[in-house]
Design a protein around this motif. Structure first.
Motif, PDB file in Angstrom:
ATOM      1  N   ARG A 180     -15.360 -26.570  69.857  1.00 29.87           N
ATOM      2  CA  ARG A 180     -14.717 -27.778  69.308  1.00 29.87           C
ATOM      3  C   ARG A 180     -15.211 -29.016  70.046  1.00 29.87           C
ATOM      4  O   ARG A 180     -15.503 -30.047  69.428  1.00 29.87           O
ATOM      5  CB  ARG A 180     -13.193 -27.642  69.444  1.00 29.87           C
ATOM      6  N   ASP A 221      -9.220 -26.474  64.816  1.00 28.71           N
ATOM      7  CA  ASP A 221      -7.897 -26.633  65.433  1.00 28.71           C
ATOM      8  C   ASP A 221      -6.947 -25.521  64.986  1.00 28.71           C
ATOM      9  O   ASP A 221      -6.181 -24.976  65.793  1.00 28.71           O
ATOM     10  CB  ASP A 221      -7.311 -27.997  65.069  1.00 28.71           C
ATOM     11  N   THR A 268      -5.227 -22.751  67.308  1.00 31.49           N
ATOM     12  CA  THR A 268      -3.758 -22.645  67.345  1.00 31.49           C
ATOM     13  C   THR A 268      -3.313 -21.210  67.086  1.00 31.49           C
ATOM     14  O   THR A 268      -2.407 -20.687  67.751  1.00 31.49           O
ATOM     15  CB  THR A 268      -3.139 -23.584  66.303  1.00 31.49           C
TER      16      THR A 268
END
Length: 758
Positions: free
Chosen positions: A274, A504, A508
């Motif tokens: 990321r 994301d 998560t």
């Protein structure tokens, strides 16, 4: 037995009352409620007292009826002489004490003056019960009411049980009644026979139970042995299940620890990916976020919506212009002014209408003058010329008016054809349309102006949107001069944002998985788990599913072991209880032999009792068959005297059912009149008393002759007087009228009139 004196101290409405009856027949008469029935009830009270229970058909009990309300006492005495000449006095007293009644009875031998402590039951009235007294010696107002009663039949059968022609009174009755009751009750639910059957059944059951007891004990021991082995096997299986569960739990923990380690590494790799992506997607030190993309989306949306509105407004404006041109053309017809032509045609049309009216008037005048000419030609020849001249003038006017009308119509048609219409109505329609079109043109012109203003405003909005988009794109280092450039830029930013969202979300989810699988463990624990012998896990199974199955199997085995343990305990308790009262085999055989011997003896006794019962029953039947003819004979003698020989044969069968024979025809007594039936019942009662009682007791008749006429009453009283003298019996006849007293006094009977009631 003869009643010599009656003294009533207090009984019902009688107080201090004394009566010395005649030794043979007594007639006691008096008005209603003078105390006749009370006196009759007192005689029965002396011998039996008051009944303990209230009759169903009486609202109050007998004691409540006859205990005096003032003295709270029922008391008196009767002096009598037995057939052996011994005089006695019976004194009885009952008094009310609260809600209960108490009393006593005393029997005194008048010769010795001593009171008998316990007089024998058969001293008075042969010891008969109160019920038998009511059914035999006490004849009330319905003399035949006893005939269908089973109690009289049973009582007579018992009294005749001695099979003695002279009737052995109470002893024979008592023996047979006691023997039958001892053997078997009438409902077959008691007695010696019933008890023997019950005892026999119990002994047979006891014998069967004794022979089966040993088999049951052996079977129970075998069951305990099998249950003990099964319980041991089940407990071993529980231990194996515990071992399997511990192995699977270790494998599951190792799997979770390894999963936790792998998840941590995956999260670190994804976060590194990321960060690299954000670095690569950043230009001029700027990275677009969701708010930036939302502004770009709003700009594109506003641009296209504004462009669509401009298209719609332009289309609406063009439509308004077309409508405006159409209404402008409707304001004229063939490029000619409509208003002057309409006025000319209207004036010419009014002229045509006036000429048409004159033409019609001329035509009427022509018709009038023609009729007038015809009349004058016949009646007034002098006026014929004048009428003809006037008719010609009227015709000339008519022709002139027609020519003028045709000229006017030609003028109108010429004007209409000049403007291209066919009728005045069509011309008027064009006129109305022209007026409305003028108003519509003004409104359309206003709407066209407003629409062109809106188009200009939206054009300015497009310019502003494009300028804002140019500013946003230059911030990221991209040029957007056209709409195509705007969409390309927006889509590239959208891809960047979506990819970042995907990263994301993935991170998560991984972190959530890590949170669920997080384990606190040490390196030593981890190494120890790695060194364990792990169970073999099939490819189509998971450790978790195998662990759930193993725990379920353990619970099932534990329940089974608990049930086996409980059943085993109950069987051991039952075995202990059975062994405590269990005899050895030799003692058991001896007991069974004793039971067999006892059963055989009881069967002999039972057979003997049955034989004795049958013999006694046959003896009783024979006695009834012997006594029935005697009852028939005595009743026939009585009724022959009472009816003056009209009826002389009364039949009484062994069941005490009555019939009569008259003129060689035997019929049921129901065919007789009510008065004759009363005599038949009375004859049967008198014959029954004569047969049953050796020591003739007094007979009480309470108003038993109401249904007889004078002749029949006189002959009946004569028959009763003859019977009383012959049998040595004492009669008490209670009557509310003086008839019985008049007839009885002629026969030498005693007559007593009850004193009037105050």
């Amino acid at each position: 037995m003869t009643i010599d004196r009656i003294y009533i101290k207090s009984f019902g409405n009688l107080q201090n009352f004394e009566f010395k009856p005649h030794a043979c027949m007594n007639i006691i008469n008096g008005e209603n409620e003078s105390g006749k029935s009370t006196l009759a009830a007192f005689i029965k009270f002396i011998f039996y007292g008051f009944p303990s229970k209230k009759s169903k058909d009486q609202p109050i009990g007998t004691a409540d009826r006859y205990i005096n309300w003032d003295t709270h006492l029922a008391s008196g005495s009767v002096e009598l002489t037995l057939n052996d000449g011994t005089p006695y006095r019976i004194e009885r007293e009952v008094f009310r004490s609260g809600k209960r009644n108490s009393g006593n009875v005393t029997v005194i031998n008048l010769n010795s003056g001593e009171a008998l402590k316990s007089p024998p039951e058969d001293l008075f009235l042969g010891g008969i019960s109160e019920e038998v007294f009511n059914r035999t010696l006490f004849i009330d107002q319905a003399v035949g009411s006893f005939v269908d009663s089973g109690s009289v039949y049973t009582s007579i059968e018992n009294m005749l049980s001695g099979a003695d022609e002279e009737v052995n009174t109470k002893k024979a009755l008592s023996k047979l009644d006691s023997a039958k009751t001892y053997l078997l009750y009438k409902n077959e639910k008691g007695g010696k026979i019933y008890s023997l059957k019950k005892q026999l059944d119990a002994l047979c059951d006891q014998k069967s139970a004794a022979s089966k007891q040993r088999t049951v004990i052996l079977d129970l021991k075998e069951q305990i042995k099998r249950d003990t082995a099964e319980l041991t096997e089940t407990k071993d299986l529980v231990k194996k299940a515990d071992t399997s569960i511990a192995s699977l739990e270790g494998a599951e923990r190792l799997e979770r620890i390894q999963g936790t380690i792998a998840t941590k590494k995956a999260i670190e790799e994804m976060e590194s990916q990321r960060s690299k992506y954000i670095k690569d997607a950043t230009k001029n030190g700027f990275f677009p976020k969701k708010e930036y993309l939302s502004r770009l989306n709003d700009g594109i949306g506003s641009y296209y919506s504004t462009l669509e509105k401009i298209k719609d407004l332009t289309k609406a404006r063009d439509q308004l212009k077309i409508s405006y041109d159409d209404h402008r053309q409707n304001a004229s017809l063939n490029n000619m002014p409509i208003e002057p032509i309409v006025k000319a045609i209207s004036s010419e049309d009014k002229k045509r209408l006036k000429l048409k009216k004159l033409s019609d008037f001329s035509l009427i005048a022509i018709g009038f003058f023609v009729i007038f000419f015809i009349i004058s030609a016949i009646a007034l020849p002098s006026l014929r010329l004048a009428s003809g001249a006037l008719g010609v003038v009227a015709l000339l006017f008519f022709i002139a008016f027609k020519l003028l009308i045709g000229s006017s119509e030609n003028t109108i048609r010429s004007l209409l054809s000049g403007i291209g219409v066919e009728s005045i109505e069509e011309l008027k329609k064009h006129k109305d349309t022209s007026e409305r079109s003028s108003e519509k043109r003004e409104l359309l012109a206003k709407q066209i102006g407003e629409t062109e203003g809106l188009i200009k405003e939206h054009d300015e909005k497009l310019k502003r949107i494009l300028a804002d988009y140019t500013y946003l794109s230059e911030k990221y280092g991209v040029s957007c001069s056209t709409v195509s450039h705007m969409e390309t830029f927006r889509n590239s930013i959208k891809d960047i944002i979506e990819e970042l969202d995907r990263l994301d979300v993935a991170i998560t989810r991984k972190k959530e998985d890590h949170r669920l699988n997080a384990e606190d463990f040490t390196e030593e624990e981890y190494l120890a788990l790695l060194s364990m012998d792990m169970p073999q896990i099939p490819e189509n199974r998971s450790i978790r599913s195998m662990l759930i199955d193993a725990k379920a199997e353990k619970r099932s085995l534990e329940k089974r072991a608990e049930a086996l343990s409980s059943a085993l305990t109950q069987k051991k308790v039952k075995l202990t209880s059975m062994l405590s009262g269990f005899e050895d085999e030799e003692a058991l055989k001896k007991r069974i032999a004793e039971l067999d011997s006892k059963i055989q003896k009881l069967q002999y006794i039972y057979s003997a009792l049955c034989l004795a019962y049958d013999s006694l029953e046959k003896a009783g039947t024979a006695s009834r068959n012997r006594i029935a003819p005697r009852l028939s004979s005595l009743a026939s003698d009585f009724i022959a005297e009472a009816t003056g020989g009209k009826y002389d044969c009364i039949n009484v069968d062994s069941r005490l059912e009555l019939s009569y024979t008259h003129e060689e025809s035997t019929r049921n007594i129901a065919h007789l009149s009510e008065g004759t039936k009363d005599i038949v019942y009375l004859a049967f009662r008198i014959s029954l008393i004569s047969t049953l009682f050796k020591d003739k007791p007094p007979v009480i008749i309470d108003e038993g002759f109401a249904g007889m006429d004078d002749e029949r009453l006189q002959s009946t009283l004569g028959a009763m007087m003859s019977h009383a003298k012959k049998e040595g019996a004492q009669l008490f006849i209670f009557s509310p009228t003086s008839r019985e007293a008049q007839f009885a006094s002629c026969l030498g009977a005693g007559v007593f009139t009850m004193p009037p009631r105050d």
